[in-house]
Design an enzyme around this catalytic site. Structure first.
Site, PDB file in Angstrom:
ATOM      1  N   HIS A 138       0.844  -1.208   0.000  1.00  0.00           N
ATOM      2  CA  HIS A 138       0.000   0.000   0.000  1.00  0.00           C
ATOM      3  C   HIS A 138       0.875   1.252   0.000  1.00  0.00           C
ATOM      4  O   HIS A 138       0.628   2.201  -0.736  1.00  0.00           O
ATOM      5  CB  HIS A 138      -0.894   0.041   1.246  1.00  0.00           C
ATOM      6  N   LYS A 156     -18.617  -5.967   7.585  1.00  0.00           N
ATOM      7  CA  LYS A 156     -17.392  -6.779   7.461  1.00  0.00           C
ATOM      8  C   LYS A 156     -16.555  -6.601   8.719  1.00  0.00           C
ATOM      9  O   LYS A 156     -16.300  -5.464   9.138  1.00  0.00           O
ATOM     10  CB  LYS A 156     -16.605  -6.286   6.233  1.00  0.00           C
TER      11      LYS A 156
END
Ligand code: PNS
Length: 162
Positions: free
Chosen positions: A17, A41
């Site tokens: 990332h 989630k």
């Protein structure tokens, strides 16, 4: 000003990332890293932890800011008045899902473009899930996550079952 949003779960942020954030920060005047909150989630790291870790990781990159969002990415883009979504691609296997999301986002708003950036090949195998699996089973995650957050991530993964 050319700005972009780099959205993701970042559960936790990895060196892959960070590589994409650095590349984007050289191409855009401003990069907004947008950490998603998805109540449906379960993340390993709380939203607050994910945002805090990300802030620590990008603190020396001047034109990067960290935010969070809930709901449709397109709505967030409109609220921020930004037209470019940055996505990282590691391998062909990422492509199908990312292509589908990009087309769905385009269908929702034709003015917003998704720009894919290739991660450095040395991170092509790296994912947050792999970091969590290795770390929670006692493996070494050095070089997988940025050094500044290594110990916090290791501690959290070691105590995951608590
Ligand atoms: O790091 P991730 O989990 O691959 O990130 C996925 C993310 C956050 C970019 C994606 O789930 C998303 O955009 N969520 C917001 C909801 C949304 O806009 N869905 C429509 C696009 S298909």
């Amino acid at each position: 000003m050319k700005a972009c949003v780099y959205p993701g779960s970042f559960d936790p942020v990895t060196n892959g990332h960070l590589d994409i954030i650095k590349r984007a920060s050289r191409m855009f005047d401003k990069v907004i890293v947008a950490v998603v909150y998805n109540p449906n989630k379960t993340a390993t790291f709380t939203l607050e932890e994910r945002v805090e870790l990300m802030k620590e990781v990008v603190k020396d990159i001047e034109n990067v800011e960290v935010a969070c969002f809930q709901g449709l990415l397109i709505d967030y883009m409109r609220a921020k008045n930004v037209q470019v979504i940055i996505k990282g691609l590691r391998a062909i296997s990422d492509f199908e899902n990312e292509f589908q999301m990009a087309l769905m986002n385009r269908k929702l708003d034709n003015n917003i473009e998704t720009v894919f950036m290739m991660t450095s090949e040395r991170y092509s195998y790296l994912s947050s899930s792999a970091v969590k699996e290795v770390g929670s089973l006692g493996g070494c995650i050095k070089d997988l996550v940025p050094d500044v957050i290594l110990h916090r991530v290791m501690d959290k993964l070691a105590n995951k079952g608590d």
